[in-house]
Motif scaffolding. Sequence first.
Motif, PDB file in Angstrom:
ATOM      1  N   ASP A  23       0.825  -1.202   0.135  1.00  0.00           N
ATOM      2  CA  ASP A  23       0.131  -0.206   0.183  1.00  0.00           C
ATOM      3  C   ASP A  23       0.837   1.174   0.355  1.00  0.00           C
ATOM      4  O   ASP A  23       0.325   2.141  -0.568  1.00  0.00           O
ATOM      5  CB  ASP A  23      -1.058   0.114   1.331  1.00  0.00           C
ATOM      6  CG  ASP A  23      -1.565   0.995   1.025  1.00  0.00           C
ATOM      7  OD1 ASP A  23      -2.815   1.524  -0.070  1.00  0.00           O
ATOM      8  OD2 ASP A  23      -1.949   1.778   2.823  1.00  0.00           O
ATOM      9  N   ARG A  27       1.072   3.904  -2.958  1.00  0.00           N
ATOM     10  CA  ARG A  27       1.020   5.358  -2.266  1.00  0.00           C
ATOM     11  C   ARG A  27       1.732   6.218  -3.255  1.00  0.00           C
ATOM     12  O   ARG A  27       1.319   7.322  -4.185  1.00  0.00           O
ATOM     13  CB  ARG A  27       0.374   6.147  -0.890  1.00  0.00           C
ATOM     14  CG  ARG A  27      -1.184   5.502  -1.558  1.00  0.00           C
ATOM     15  CD  ARG A  27      -1.293   6.083   0.573  1.00  0.00           C
ATOM     16  NE  ARG A  27      -1.168   4.563   1.162  1.00  0.00           N
ATOM     17  CZ  ARG A  27      -0.116   4.759   2.695  1.00  0.00           C
ATOM     18  NH1 ARG A  27      -0.229   6.165   3.014  1.00  0.00           N
ATOM     19  NH2 ARG A  27       0.213   4.110   3.347  1.00  0.00           N
ATOM     20  N   ARG A  30       1.862   6.664  -6.666  1.00  0.00           N
ATOM     21  CA  ARG A  30       0.259   7.329  -6.915  1.00  0.00           C
ATOM     22  C   ARG A  30      -0.548   6.465  -7.617  1.00  0.00           C
ATOM     23  O   ARG A  30      -1.078   6.410  -9.112  1.00  0.00           O
ATOM     24  CB  ARG A  30       0.125   8.588  -7.711  1.00  0.00           C
ATOM     25  CG  ARG A  30       0.771   9.646  -6.401  1.00  0.00           C
ATOM     26  CD  ARG A  30       1.117  11.024  -7.642  1.00  0.00           C
ATOM     27  NE  ARG A  30       1.830  11.825  -7.243  1.00  0.00           N
ATOM     28  CZ  ARG A  30       2.539  12.243  -7.055  1.00  0.00           C
ATOM     29  NH1 ARG A  30       3.785  12.140  -8.483  1.00  0.00           N
ATOM     30  NH2 ARG A  30       3.276  13.037  -6.584  1.00  0.00           N
TER      31      ARG A  30
END
Length: 172
Positions: A23, A27, A30
């Motif tokens: 995760d 992030r 993006r």
Amino acid sequence: FPSHDKGEWVWWYIMSTDKDVVDKVRRACRYEGPIREKHRLGRKVLYLIAVGRKIMVEDLVRLGVTGNKNNMGWLGAAVPPDKVSHFCRGLFDGDDSVVVSNQYGGRTIRVSHSDGSQDFVKGLGEVWARVLGSKVRVERGSGRSWVIRVNGPKAIKLLHWFYCGAHIVTGK
């Protein structure tokens, strides 16, 4: 790791049994797609993201991202010398173990690393041997794995090398 397909598409996969790690990568990149789960019989769930943009994958490969540890030209070519302890600490934090036991009539500490690639474990053992100033034995582990173990004062010296000067953060 990058995966080259026979067709036009080239894929880059990030996989881990730790969903938080995937995760964070998702992030940071993006990436807006889902984190997929791969359920494996008798093993931990594997979480992954897959990026299929050819130009992005080609850029990552050009920058040295590789997924095949056997073809890394081992550690010397892949990791700058001043970052080797950080690389080894990252391996340790993710996959290795410290065991403190009461074997042999007293408290004993053992550091170990296991991996499915004999070449990778041998290369890592060479790095550990240089740090310790003595040989490190690579042994067959359970199943298809290979393992290196260091006991007693050598284990403490290795842990000191991993963490000396490191910024320690709890959590991943």
